[in-house]
Write an enzyme that holds these catalytic residues in place. Structure first.
Site, PDB file in Angstrom:
ATOM      1  N   LYS A  22       0.833  -1.208   0.000  1.00  0.00           N
ATOM      2  CA  LYS A  22       0.000   0.000   0.000  1.00  0.00           C
ATOM      3  C   LYS A  22       0.870   1.261   0.000  1.00  0.00           C
ATOM      4  CE  LYS A  22      -1.748   1.598   4.072  1.00  0.00           C
ATOM      5  NZ  LYS A  22      -1.435   2.990   4.357  1.00  0.00           N
ATOM      6  N   ASN A  23       1.870   1.302   0.900  1.00  0.00           N
ATOM      7  CA  ASN A  23       2.601   2.553   1.074  1.00  0.00           C
ATOM      8  C   ASN A  23       3.571   2.845  -0.072  1.00  0.00           C
ATOM      9  OD1 ASN A  23       1.086   2.993   3.309  1.00  0.00           O
ATOM     10  ND2 ASN A  23       2.670   2.383   4.786  1.00  0.00           N
ATOM     11  N   CYS A 117      -4.534  12.812  13.123  1.00  0.00           N
ATOM     12  CA  CYS A 117      -5.308  11.587  12.892  1.00  0.00           C
ATOM     13  C   CYS A 117      -5.244  10.738  14.135  1.00  0.00           C
ATOM     14  CB  CYS A 117      -4.778  10.836  11.680  1.00  0.00           C
ATOM     15  SG  CYS A 117      -3.264   9.985  12.044  1.00  0.00           S
ATOM     16  N   ARG A 122      -0.054  14.911  12.516  1.00  0.00           N
ATOM     17  CA  ARG A 122       0.694  14.445  11.337  1.00  0.00           C
ATOM     18  C   ARG A 122       1.143  15.652  10.519  1.00  0.00           C
ATOM     19  NH1 ARG A 122      -1.329   8.599   9.411  1.00  0.00           N
ATOM     20  NH2 ARG A 122       0.503   8.831   8.108  1.00  0.00           N
ATOM     21  N   GLN A 126       8.278  18.922   7.033  1.00  0.00           N
ATOM     22  CA  GLN A 126       9.502  18.456   6.361  1.00  0.00           C
ATOM     23  C   GLN A 126       9.301  18.315   4.854  1.00  0.00           C
ATOM     24  OE1 GLN A 126      12.519  18.207   8.082  1.00  0.00           O
ATOM     25  NE2 GLN A 126      11.150  19.256   9.518  1.00  0.00           N
ATOM     26  N   ASP A 305       4.173   0.134  12.117  1.00  0.00           N
ATOM     27  CA  ASP A 305       2.881  -0.384  11.653  1.00  0.00           C
ATOM     28  C   ASP A 305       2.618  -1.812  12.151  1.00  0.00           C
ATOM     29  OD1 ASP A 305       2.508   2.026  10.453  1.00  0.00           O
ATOM     30  OD2 ASP A 305       3.111   1.372   8.458  1.00  0.00           O
ATOM     31  N   ARG A 397      -9.053  -0.541   4.197  1.00  0.00           N
ATOM     32  CA  ARG A 397      -8.209   0.470   3.552  1.00  0.00           C
ATOM     33  C   ARG A 397      -6.848  -0.101   3.184  1.00  0.00           C
ATOM     34  NH1 ARG A 397      -6.359   4.241   7.302  1.00  0.00           N
ATOM     35  NH2 ARG A 397      -4.771   4.552   5.733  1.00  0.00           N
TER      36      ARG A 397
HETATM   37  N1  EPU Z   1       6.924  14.063  10.796  1.00  0.00           N
HETATM   38  C1  EPU Z   1       7.172  15.400  11.052  1.00  0.00           C
HETATM   39  N2  EPU Z   1       7.117  16.267   9.988  1.00  0.00           N
HETATM   40  C2  EPU Z   1       6.862  15.861   8.715  1.00  0.00           C
HETATM   41  C3  EPU Z   1       6.603  14.500   8.461  1.00  0.00           C
HETATM   42  C4  EPU Z   1       6.641  13.613   9.539  1.00  0.00           C
HETATM   43  O1  EPU Z   1       7.418  15.792  12.185  1.00  0.00           O
HETATM   44  O2  EPU Z   1       6.853  16.698   7.806  1.00  0.00           O
HETATM   45  C5  EPU Z   1       6.959  13.102  11.914  1.00  0.00           C
HETATM   46  C6  EPU Z   1       5.612  12.408  12.137  1.00  0.00           C
HETATM   47  O3  EPU Z   1       4.773  13.164  12.967  1.00  0.00           O
HETATM   48  C7  EPU Z   1       6.025  11.079  12.744  1.00  0.00           C
HETATM   49  C8  EPU Z   1       7.388  10.793  12.077  1.00  0.00           C
HETATM   50  O4  EPU Z   1       7.850  12.043  11.570  1.00  0.00           O
HETATM   51  O5  EPU Z   1       6.227  11.238  14.130  1.00  0.00           O
HETATM   52  C9  EPU Z   1       7.339   9.795  10.944  1.00  0.00           C
HETATM   53  O6  EPU Z   1       6.360  10.180   9.988  1.00  0.00           O
HETATM   54  P1  EPU Z   1       6.450   9.767   8.446  1.00  0.00           P
HETATM   55  O7  EPU Z   1       6.454  11.014   7.642  1.00  0.00           O
HETATM   56  O8  EPU Z   1       7.567   8.799   8.265  1.00  0.00           O
HETATM   57  O9  EPU Z   1       5.060   9.038   8.245  1.00  0.00           O
HETATM   58  P2  EPU Z   1       4.145   9.102   6.970  1.00  0.00           P
HETATM   59  O10 EPU Z   1       4.978   9.179   5.742  1.00  0.00           O
HETATM   60  O11 EPU Z   1       3.075  10.109   7.165  1.00  0.00           O
HETATM   61  C10 EPU Z   1       4.160   6.538   6.511  1.00  0.00           C
HETATM   62  C11 EPU Z   1       3.134   5.456   6.399  1.00  0.00           C
HETATM   63  C12 EPU Z   1       2.588   5.112   7.778  1.00  0.00           C
HETATM   64  C13 EPU Z   1       3.766   4.692   8.682  1.00  0.00           C
HETATM   65  C14 EPU Z   1       4.833   5.793   8.703  1.00  0.00           C
HETATM   66  C15 EPU Z   1       6.083   5.413   9.475  1.00  0.00           C
HETATM   67  C16 EPU Z   1       2.246   5.927   4.226  1.00  0.00           C
HETATM   68  C17 EPU Z   1       1.102   6.331   3.412  1.00  0.00           C
HETATM   69  N3  EPU Z   1       2.071   5.910   5.540  1.00  0.00           N
HETATM   70  O12 EPU Z   1       3.478   7.669   7.045  1.00  0.00           O
HETATM   71  O13 EPU Z   1       1.756   3.992   7.588  1.00  0.00           O
HETATM   72  O14 EPU Z   1       3.301   4.467   9.991  1.00  0.00           O
HETATM   73  O15 EPU Z   1       5.240   6.120   7.350  1.00  0.00           O
HETATM   74  O16 EPU Z   1       6.660   4.267   8.937  1.00  0.00           O
HETATM   75  O17 EPU Z   1       3.295   5.583   3.700  1.00  0.00           O
HETATM   76  C18 EPU Z   1      -0.056   2.579   7.933  1.00  0.00           C
HETATM   77  O18 EPU Z   1       0.212   2.042   6.854  1.00  0.00           O
HETATM   78  O19 EPU Z   1      -0.885   2.104   8.753  1.00  0.00           O
HETATM   79  C19 EPU Z   1       0.611   3.829   8.295  1.00  0.00           C
HETATM   80  C20 EPU Z   1       0.165   4.643   9.238  1.00  0.00           C
END
Ligand code: EPU
Length: 427
Positions: A22-23, A117, A122, A126, A305, A397
């Site tokens: 998915k990701n 969320c 979220r 960055q 996850d 989902r």
């Molecule tokens: N963060 C920031 N600023 C940013 C982006 C992230 O502070 O601009 C923080 C977040 O708050 C969090 C950490 O950095 O504490 C990691 O966030 P990341 O950006 O890596 O998460 P994401 O890209 O929003 C993806 C997956 C998530 C998974 C995380 C961590 C997708 C669509 N989602 O989220 O997957 O938990 O990486 O591996 O790729 C799931 O599949 O159930 C799911 C939640």
């Protein structure tokens, strides 16, 4: 609306085929916006987040042809709109990948601003830090975030935190920007590498994905390609937990065992036997479950996850386990559901102390989010009675055909339509 009705207590045995990640899929689909020509994307999981991404592409003006259930041909040549509607972008959080892709192709893009969320805040600061370094400006109006750039150029970006989304979004924007982009302190997840591989097949020049520095030499344009999405590490890990918690014997097909190593290592410590093949993995448990210490971390650490699924497994281990959440602020909301089932868990901030119990009892359960929902399914499979799980829309989902796949392994699980009158009474 549907719920799952599960009569647990049976060891799961047999074979299961794992779908595409998915990701990875939710970033690769927006990446097709950057390609001049047709892209055929294979091994797409048939889940609602993928359907939402296809719908967004279609609304923007792409032609989409379904080749088969898991293969789509996408031609983005005639896209003439750079704004993803509020309604569609709110259907899934990963709609932020459309920002990077639209910015890369058109110099502007707009999606709904992602709010907090169930896992906690979220932020996307960055993502915006990378876009700004490349010469873009951002503004927020009526809950929509817009990025624009006259000349998108290469930049040196040092991320303050390791973010999967920011790393992949910056790669999307930089692939066709003028000059070289260096991204430091990046995420190294398998889906980051998968996006880089897909973009390179389209003609991009990206090196270092999978390490903590990625170098992207911007190219003039990208072309169409045929690309197969990697198997889903977390779907695979979830079926491994299903085998472990029911003391079963399951062989997973269409997996990359290397991607599963952080999960396999913990499951072996918990008392499972694992045999790896080229693109398959067999897991079985014959003895008692042993307690674990788990801390979630960016790849190659233990994936966040999988945290709710492993916590459920530890509720039945012989002893005390410590589970520390290192990525999300609020990923223990599901624990209350487990306590209703007789689990003994104490949460203090980011740490859960799990005292193993002999058995869990069936209960009415709620899927508070995608992975917590999958964890509830595992808990229900481990009890010797009937449990019902509500709000399964969260589970669907991210898990293709979860009910059918579990039935194939011998589980007694059914989807049941909840009559609207029952929902309004509950409200
Ligand atoms: N963060 C920031 N600023 C940013 C982006 C992230 O502070 O601009 C923080 C977040 O708050 C969090 C950490 O950095 O504490 C990691 O966030 P990341 O950006 O890596 O998460 P994401 O890209 O929003 C993806 C997956 C998530 C998974 C995380 C961590 C997708 C669509 N989602 O989220 O997957 O938990 O990486 O591996 O790729 C799931 O599949 O159930 C799911 C939640």
């Amino acid at each position: 609306m549907e719920k799952f009705v599960i009569r647990g207590g049976k060891p799961l045995c047999g074979d299961v085929v794992i779908g595409g990640a998915k990701n990875a899929a939710v970033a690769i689909l927006p990446a097709t916006i950057l390609a001049k020509g047709k892209c055929v994307i294979e091994n797409l999981p048939c889940i609602s987040d993928v359907m939402a991404s296809l719908q967004i592409l279609s609304e923007l003006g792409a032609s989409i042809r379904m080749v088969s259930r898991n293969i789509y041909e996408i031609d983005t040549t005639h896209i003439d709109c750079t704004e993803v509607s509020n309604e569609l972008s709110r259907q899934m959080r990963a709609s932020y990948y459309f920002l990077g892709a639209l910015l890369g192709r058109f110099g502007s893009g707009q999606v709904a601003m992602p709010g907090g969320c169930n896992l906690g805040p979220r932020p996307i600061d960055q993502h915006l830090k990378a876009f700004t370094a490349m010469g873009a400006q951002d503004s927020v109006e009526y809950g929509m975030i817009r990025v624009t750039a006259q000349d998108l150029h290469g930049a040196h970006v040092f991320f303050d935190t390791v973010s999967v989304g920011a790393t992949m979004n910056a790669m999307l924007a930089a692939a066709t920007a003028q000059g070289t982009t260096i991204l430091e302190n990046v995420a190294r997840e398998p889906h980051v590498v998968d996006l880089a591989n897909c973009l390179n097949l389209m003609g991009a020049d990206i090196h270092g994905a999978g390490t903590d520095v990625i170098k992207i030499r911007g190219v003039k344009e990208l072309h169409g390609c045929t690309y197969s999405v990697i198997p889903d590490q977390i779907e695979a890990g979830s079926y491994m937990v299903a085998a472990a918690i029911t003391a079963g014997d399951v062989t997973l097909h269409n997996v990359i065992p290397k991607h599963l190593e952080p999960i396999s290592a913990k499951l072996i410590s918990a008392g499972c036997e694992i045999t790896e093949f080229d693109d398959a993995l067999r897991i079985r448990r014959t003895g008692p479950l042993r307690p674990l210490k788990i801390k979630t971390m960016p790849h190659p650490g233990f994936p966040t996850d999988m945290q709710p699924l492993m916590t459920v497994l530890m509720t039945l281990a012989e002893g005390t386990s410590i589970v520390t959440e290192g990525i999300w602020e609020n990923r223990f909301r599901y624990v209350d559901e487990l306590i209703h089932m007789g689990a003994r868990i104490r949460v203090d901030g980011q740490v859960a102390v799990v005292e193993g119990v002999k058995e869990l009892h069936p209960a009415p359960l709620r899927a508070t989010d995608l992975r917590a929902g999958a964890a509830m399914v595992m808990a229900a499979l481990a009890t010797s009675g009937t449990s019902e799980i509500d709000e399964t829309v969260h589970i669907e989902r991210g898990y293709e055909n979860i009910v059918e796949k579990l039935q194939e392994l011998g589980a007694d699980i059914r989807r049941v339509e909840v009559p609207v009158s029952a929902i309004s009474r509950a409200i």
